[in-house]
Design a protein around this motif. Structure first.
Motif, mmCIF file in Angstrom:
data_model
loop_
_atom_site.group_PDB
_atom_site.id
_atom_site.type_symbol
_atom_site.label_atom_id
_atom_site.label_comp_id
_atom_site.label_asym_id
_atom_site.label_seq_id
_atom_site.Cartn_x
_atom_site.Cartn_y
_atom_site.Cartn_z
ATOM 1 N N ASN A 9 0.946 -1.148 -0.153
ATOM 2 C CA ASN A 9 0.057 -0.394 0.471
ATOM 3 C C ASN A 9 0.992 0.831 0.151
ATOM 4 N N GLY A 10 1.742 1.420 0.605
ATOM 5 C CA GLY A 10 3.104 2.205 0.584
ATOM 6 C C GLY A 10 3.391 2.506 -0.625
ATOM 7 N N PHE A 11 3.626 1.263 -1.457
ATOM 8 C CA PHE A 11 4.244 1.934 -2.948
ATOM 9 C C PHE A 11 2.848 2.094 -4.094
ATOM 10 N N LEU A 12 1.826 1.712 -3.256
ATOM 11 C CA LEU A 12 -0.025 2.334 -3.994
ATOM 12 C C LEU A 12 0.720 3.766 -4.455
ATOM 13 N N ILE A 13 0.839 4.380 -2.588
ATOM 14 C CA ILE A 13 0.948 5.857 -2.364
ATOM 15 C C ILE A 13 1.815 6.646 -3.883
ATOM 16 N N PHE A 14 2.711 5.628 -3.502
ATOM 17 C CA PHE A 14 4.101 6.041 -3.943
ATOM 18 C C PHE A 14 3.569 5.999 -5.959
ATOM 19 N N LEU A 15 2.873 5.820 -6.502
ATOM 20 C CA LEU A 15 2.815 5.051 -8.143
ATOM 21 C C LEU A 15 1.426 6.124 -8.213
ATOM 22 N N ASN A 39 -3.073 15.135 -3.394
ATOM 23 C CA ASN A 39 -2.608 13.774 -2.572
ATOM 24 C C ASN A 39 -3.292 13.366 -1.066
ATOM 25 N N ALA A 40 -3.280 13.868 -0.630
ATOM 26 C CA ALA A 40 -3.556 13.680 0.948
ATOM 27 C C ALA A 40 -4.476 12.913 0.671
ATOM 28 N N PHE A 41 -5.631 12.402 -0.490
ATOM 29 C CA PHE A 41 -6.907 11.648 -0.615
ATOM 30 C C PHE A 41 -6.052 9.943 -1.441
ATOM 31 N N ILE A 42 -5.349 10.368 -1.972
ATOM 32 C CA ILE A 42 -4.048 9.443 -2.141
ATOM 33 C C ILE A 42 -3.341 8.496 -1.406
ATOM 34 N N VAL A 43 -2.578 9.548 -0.219
ATOM 35 C CA VAL A 43 -1.810 8.975 1.096
ATOM 36 C C VAL A 43 -3.179 8.395 1.905
ATOM 37 N N LEU A 44 -4.543 8.489 2.410
ATOM 38 C CA LEU A 44 -5.383 8.191 3.074
ATOM 39 C C LEU A 44 -6.276 7.752 2.292
ATOM 40 N N TYR A 45 -5.764 7.044 0.621
ATOM 41 C CA TYR A 45 -6.703 6.465 0.504
ATOM 42 C C TYR A 45 -5.449 4.919 0.916
ATOM 43 N N GLY A 46 -4.440 4.720 0.847
ATOM 44 C CA GLY A 46 -2.910 3.494 0.665
ATOM 45 C C GLY A 46 -3.445 3.631 2.105
ATOM 46 N N ILE A 47 -3.699 4.384 3.252
ATOM 47 C CA ILE A 47 -3.269 4.275 4.866
ATOM 48 C C ILE A 47 -4.821 2.916 5.250
ATOM 49 N N HIS A 48 -6.074 3.791 4.462
ATOM 50 C CA HIS A 48 -7.544 2.990 4.763
ATOM 51 C C HIS A 48 -6.994 1.435 3.930
#
Length: 147
Positions: A9-15, A39-48
Protein backbone atom coordinates in the motif's frame (compact mmCIF):
# COMPACT_ATOMS: atom_id res chain seq x y z
CA UNK A 1 8.91 -5.34 7.76
CA UNK A 2 6.91 -8.42 8.42
CA UNK A 3 3.69 -6.97 7.03
CA UNK A 4 3.85 -6.90 3.24
CA UNK A 5 0.49 -5.09 3.07
CA UNK A 6 2.21 -2.00 4.48
CA UNK A 7 4.82 -2.18 1.73
CA UNK A 8 2.28 -2.85 -1.03
CA UNK A 9 0.00 0.00 0.00
CA UNK A 10 2.96 2.32 0.53
CA UNK A 11 4.09 1.53 -3.00
CA UNK A 12 0.52 2.14 -4.19
CA UNK A 13 0.66 5.59 -2.56
CA UNK A 14 3.96 6.25 -4.34
CA UNK A 15 2.51 5.25 -7.71
CA UNK A 16 -0.64 7.30 -7.15
CA UNK A 17 1.23 10.43 -6.13
CA UNK A 18 3.76 9.98 -8.94
CA UNK A 19 1.09 9.57 -11.61
CA UNK A 20 -0.93 12.45 -10.21
CA UNK A 21 2.00 14.88 -10.31
CA UNK A 22 3.19 13.65 -13.70
CA UNK A 23 -0.31 14.23 -15.06
CA UNK A 24 -0.38 17.70 -13.50
CA UNK A 25 3.00 18.47 -15.10
CA UNK A 26 1.91 17.17 -18.51
CA UNK A 27 -1.30 19.21 -18.40
CA UNK A 28 0.56 22.34 -17.32
CA UNK A 29 -1.18 22.45 -13.94
CA UNK A 30 1.92 21.99 -11.77
CA UNK A 31 1.81 25.65 -10.72
CA UNK A 32 -1.75 25.35 -9.38
CA UNK A 33 -1.12 25.03 -5.65
CA UNK A 34 -4.67 24.10 -4.70
CA UNK A 35 -4.49 20.94 -6.84
CA UNK A 36 -1.51 19.71 -4.83
CA UNK A 37 -3.78 19.12 -1.85
CA UNK A 38 -5.53 16.33 -3.72
CA UNK A 39 -2.54 14.07 -3.09
CA UNK A 40 -3.76 13.81 0.51
CA UNK A 41 -6.63 11.66 -0.73
CA UNK A 42 -4.15 9.30 -2.39
CA UNK A 43 -2.26 8.94 0.90
CA UNK A 44 -5.50 8.43 2.83
CA UNK A 45 -6.58 5.75 0.37
CA UNK A 46 -3.38 3.75 0.93
CA UNK A 47 -3.62 4.11 4.71
CA UNK A 48 -7.29 3.09 4.58
CA UNK A 49 -6.43 -0.05 2.60
CA UNK A 50 -3.85 -1.10 5.20
CA UNK A 51 -6.11 -0.52 8.19
CA UNK A 52 -9.04 -2.26 6.50
CA UNK A 53 -6.83 -5.24 5.64
CA UNK A 54 -5.69 -5.49 9.25
CA UNK A 55 -9.27 -5.49 10.52
CA UNK A 56 -10.30 -8.10 7.99
CA UNK A 57 -7.41 -10.30 9.14
CA UNK A 58 -8.61 -10.00 12.74
CA UNK A 59 -6.06 -7.48 14.00
CA UNK A 60 -8.18 -5.35 16.30
CA UNK A 61 -5.48 -3.62 18.36
CA UNK A 62 -5.90 0.14 18.01
CA UNK A 63 -2.23 1.10 18.28
CA UNK A 64 -1.05 -1.71 16.01
CA UNK A 65 -3.44 -0.57 13.28
CA UNK A 66 -2.62 3.10 13.87
CA UNK A 67 1.09 2.35 13.54
CA UNK A 68 0.56 0.20 10.43
CA UNK A 69 -1.41 2.97 8.76
CA UNK A 70 1.16 5.57 9.75
CA UNK A 71 4.08 3.50 8.45
CA UNK A 72 2.20 2.90 5.20
CA UNK A 73 1.81 6.64 4.68
CA UNK A 74 5.40 7.43 5.62
CA UNK A 75 6.74 4.72 3.30
CA UNK A 76 4.66 6.05 0.40
CA UNK A 77 5.70 9.64 1.09
CA UNK A 78 9.37 8.61 1.39
CA UNK A 79 9.27 6.87 -1.99
CA UNK A 80 7.45 9.89 -3.42
CA UNK A 81 10.16 12.26 -2.19
CA UNK A 82 12.88 10.06 -3.72
CA UNK A 83 10.93 10.11 -6.99
CA UNK A 84 10.55 13.88 -6.74
CA UNK A 85 14.30 14.33 -6.33
CA UNK A 86 14.94 12.30 -9.49
CA UNK A 87 12.20 14.18 -11.34
CA UNK A 88 13.60 17.57 -10.36
CA UNK A 89 17.06 16.58 -11.59
CA UNK A 90 15.61 15.22 -14.85
CA UNK A 91 13.74 18.48 -15.47
CA UNK A 92 16.78 20.69 -14.90
CA UNK A 93 17.68 20.66 -11.22
CA UNK A 94 17.76 23.92 -9.32
CA UNK A 95 16.35 25.92 -12.24
CA UNK A 96 13.24 23.70 -12.36
CA UNK A 97 12.94 23.90 -8.58
CA UNK A 98 12.35 27.65 -8.80
CA UNK A 99 9.12 26.95 -10.69
CA UNK A 100 8.01 24.44 -8.03
CA UNK A 101 8.92 26.43 -4.95
CA UNK A 102 6.85 29.44 -5.92
CA UNK A 103 4.20 28.58 -3.33
CA UNK A 104 3.15 29.83 0.08
CA UNK A 105 5.25 27.11 1.78
CA UNK A 106 8.63 28.48 0.69
CA UNK A 107 10.04 31.97 0.67
CA UNK A 108 13.37 32.94 -0.84
CA UNK A 109 16.00 30.74 -2.44
CA UNK A 110 16.07 27.12 -1.33
CA UNK A 111 17.85 24.03 -2.58
CA UNK A 112 16.46 20.63 -3.53
CA UNK A 113 17.24 19.01 -0.18
CA UNK A 114 15.51 21.77 1.78
CA UNK A 115 12.48 21.62 -0.52
CA UNK A 116 12.16 17.85 -0.30
CA UNK A 117 12.89 17.83 3.44
CA UNK A 118 10.02 20.20 4.13
CA UNK A 119 7.71 18.16 1.90
CA UNK A 120 8.77 14.96 3.68
CA UNK A 121 7.99 16.34 7.12
CA UNK A 122 4.67 17.66 5.84
CA UNK A 123 3.94 14.18 4.47
CA UNK A 124 4.86 12.52 7.76
CA UNK A 125 2.54 14.87 9.66
CA UNK A 126 -0.24 14.24 7.15
CA UNK A 127 0.25 10.48 7.44
CA UNK A 128 -0.01 10.62 11.21
CA UNK A 129 -3.12 12.79 11.14
CA UNK A 130 -4.67 10.68 8.38
CA UNK A 131 -4.00 7.40 10.19
CA UNK A 132 -5.44 8.83 13.40
CA UNK A 133 -8.58 10.13 11.68
CA UNK A 134 -9.15 6.81 9.93
CA UNK A 135 -8.67 4.92 13.18
CA UNK A 136 -11.40 7.05 14.72
CA UNK A 137 -13.69 5.91 11.94
CA UNK A 138 -12.74 2.25 12.40
CA UNK A 139 -13.24 2.47 16.14
CA UNK A 140 -16.97 2.95 15.56
CA UNK A 141 -17.58 0.72 12.53
CA UNK A 142 -17.76 -3.04 12.50
CA UNK A 143 -15.95 -4.30 9.42
CA UNK A 144 -17.90 -6.61 7.16
CA UNK A 145 -16.16 -9.35 5.20
CA UNK A 146 -18.32 -8.46 2.17
CA UNK A 147 -15.82 -5.89 0.94
Amino acid sequence: MKNKTVLQNGFLIFLGIGLFFLLMDLLGLASKNYLRFLNAFIVLYGIHKTIKHNYLKGKMDYFENLFSGFITGVFGVFLGIIGLIFFIYLKGGESYLTTLSDTFFFVGKINIIQYCGVLFFEGVASSLIGAFVLMQFYGDVAISHKY
